[in-house]
Write an enzyme that holds these catalytic residues in place. Structure first.
Site, PDB file in Angstrom:
ATOM      1  N   ASN A   1      34.709  72.988  59.092  1.00  0.00           N
ATOM      2  CA  ASN A   1      35.459  72.292  58.767  1.00  0.00           C
ATOM      3  C   ASN A   1      35.794  71.458  57.055  1.00  0.00           C
ATOM      4  O   ASN A   1      36.177  70.798  56.670  1.00  0.00           O
ATOM      5  CB  ASN A   1      36.687  70.713  59.546  1.00  0.00           C
ATOM      6  CG  ASN A   1      36.779  71.506  60.536  1.00  0.00           C
ATOM      7  OD1 ASN A   1      36.612  70.669  61.615  1.00  0.00           O
ATOM      8  ND2 ASN A   1      36.721  72.236  60.898  1.00  0.00           N
TER       9      ASN A   1
ATOM     10  N   ASP B   1      42.575  69.731  69.267  1.00  0.00           N
ATOM     11  CA  ASP B   1      43.464  70.373  68.227  1.00  0.00           C
ATOM     12  C   ASP B   1      44.434  70.625  68.396  1.00  0.00           C
ATOM     13  O   ASP B   1      45.078  70.077  69.552  1.00  0.00           O
ATOM     14  CB  ASP B   1      43.497  72.357  68.201  1.00  0.00           C
ATOM     15  CG  ASP B   1      43.428  73.119  67.200  1.00  0.00           C
ATOM     16  OD1 ASP B   1      44.131  72.886  66.501  1.00  0.00           O
ATOM     17  OD2 ASP B   1      43.892  74.138  67.958  1.00  0.00           O
TER      18      ASP B   1
HETATM   19  C1  FPP Z   1      42.206  69.537  65.185  1.00  0.00           C
HETATM   20  O1  FPP Z   1      43.200  69.478  64.522  1.00  0.00           O
HETATM   21  C2  FPP Z   1      41.126  68.288  64.850  1.00  0.00           C
HETATM   22  C3  FPP Z   1      39.903  68.247  63.989  1.00  0.00           C
HETATM   23  C4  FPP Z   1      39.902  68.976  63.173  1.00  0.00           C
HETATM   24  C5  FPP Z   1      39.666  66.827  63.466  1.00  0.00           C
HETATM   25  C6  FPP Z   1      39.941  66.359  65.296  1.00  0.00           C
HETATM   26  C7  FPP Z   1      39.390  64.580  64.945  1.00  0.00           C
HETATM   27  C8  FPP Z   1      40.130  63.952  65.543  1.00  0.00           C
HETATM   28  C9  FPP Z   1      40.877  63.272  66.675  1.00  0.00           C
HETATM   29  C10 FPP Z   1      40.057  62.667  64.958  1.00  0.00           C
HETATM   30  C11 FPP Z   1      38.529  62.089  64.772  1.00  0.00           C
HETATM   31  C12 FPP Z   1      37.703  62.290  65.922  1.00  0.00           C
HETATM   32  C13 FPP Z   1      36.760  60.645  66.209  1.00  0.00           C
HETATM   33  C14 FPP Z   1      35.692  61.215  66.677  1.00  0.00           C
HETATM   34  C15 FPP Z   1      36.979  59.567  65.160  1.00  0.00           C
HETATM   35  P1  FPP Z   1      43.843  70.051  63.406  1.00  0.00           P
HETATM   36  O2  FPP Z   1      43.678  69.520  62.498  1.00  0.00           O
HETATM   37  O3  FPP Z   1      43.411  71.458  63.403  1.00  0.00           O
HETATM   38  O4  FPP Z   1      45.450  70.494  63.532  1.00  0.00           O
HETATM   39  P2  FPP Z   1      46.644  71.616  63.062  1.00  0.00           P
HETATM   40  O5  FPP Z   1      45.929  73.000  63.921  1.00  0.00           O
HETATM   41  O6  FPP Z   1      47.732  71.026  64.017  1.00  0.00           O
HETATM   42  O7  FPP Z   1      46.516  71.764  61.976  1.00  0.00           O
END
Ligand code: FPP
Length: 249
Positions: free
Chosen positions: A77, A29
């Site tokens: 998502n 996250d």
């Molecule tokens: C949460 O951060 C993260 C995600 C919803 C996606 C996770 C994806 C990756 C780490 C990269 C892609 C993965 C692979 C396997 C290539 P957020 O976007 O919710 O962050 P925030 O809470 O700060 O907005």
């Protein structure tokens, strides 16, 4: 790994390699906040997050962790702006395509968990291909949770079991925890021992509801792109400092 390298790791990190979590779950996250802090688009945060992930999987594999499950895209998502969904799907696609090359040295076995029906045909094909290409490796098993939700997984399991009951092979009274375990996307894998969530949030967010029943949870204040192999070591040390009783005394 060579014995010398093994000894070096042990010495460097002072963790007990005989008491490693067999299965680590990671809620990655904070990509969006990482990007915002730098005045960058959210996509830059996801890109940095994918880089971070490669290093963490390599480290976990080198230490001897057997399974790692990472929350890459939840069933919720899809509610994000289309451009962000598309970007995440592209990153995932690249990750799967490159897994053969980039993670070959580390011997990583890749699997996807989650509902595939909603994914593009291209993505479904690539998942199959990557799973097939990596299945005979001997290193860590990496489950990429993709269009994954813990509740959806339990619904999926209920359907599998319901079908067995309908076909007459199973009596409702004789359904066991093992029957449920065998019907999950993670069938045959051990429960999660250590669950890590970055960015300071302290929630499960529908991640592996069944498998984390006895997991030790470690919440880290760093944003996911800032989470480094040394932070993983730190989390494992915290895990090793906890007394696990599994309901006993
Ligand atoms: C949460 O951060 C993260 C995600 C919803 C996606 C996770 C994806 C990756 C780490 C990269 C892609 C993965 C692979 C396997 C290539 P957020 O976007 O919710 O962050 P925030 O809470 O700060 O907005």
């Amino acid at each position: 790994m060579l014995f010398e390298a093994f000894k070096k790791k042990k010495k460097d990190h002072e963790i007990d390699l005989s008491n490693l979590p067999r299965h680590i779950g990671v809620i990655m996250d904070g990509n969006g906040r990482w990007a915002k802090k730098r005045g960058l688009p959210r996509s830059a945060g996801h890109k940095a997050g994918a880089e971070s992930l490669k290093k963490i999987v390599t480290e976990a594999n080198e230490l001897g962790v057997e399974y790692i499950t990472v929350y890459a895209f939840s069933t919720e998502n899809w509610k994000r702006p289309q451009a962000e969904v598309d970007y995440l799907m592209d990153l995932l696609m690249d990750y799967l395509i490159n897994a053969e090359k980039t993670l070959a040295g580390e011997n990583v076995r890749i699997r996807a968990i989650g509902s595939r029906a909603e994914l593009s045909e291209e993505m479904r094909r690539q998942i199959k291909k990557t799973e097939e290409l990596t299945k005979d490796r001997s290193g860590i098993v990496m489950n990429i949770a993709l269009n994954y939700g813990g509740r959806e997984e339990l619904v999926h399991a209920a359907r599998v079991i319901g079908a067995a009951v309908k076909n007459g092979g199973l009596e409702p009274e004789s359904i066991t925890e093992e029957d449920i375990e065998k019907s999950l996307y993670t069938a045959g894998q051990p429960d999660v021992d250590l669950l890590i969530r970055t960015s300071g949030e302290q929630r499960l967010s529908n991640f592996m509801l069944w498998q984390v029943s006895y997991a030790e949870m470690v919440f880290v204040n760093k944003l996911w792109p800032d989470f480094k192999p040394k932070d993983l070591i730190e989390c494992i040390k915290i895990f090793q400092g906890r007394g696990r009783r599994f309901g006993g005394i």
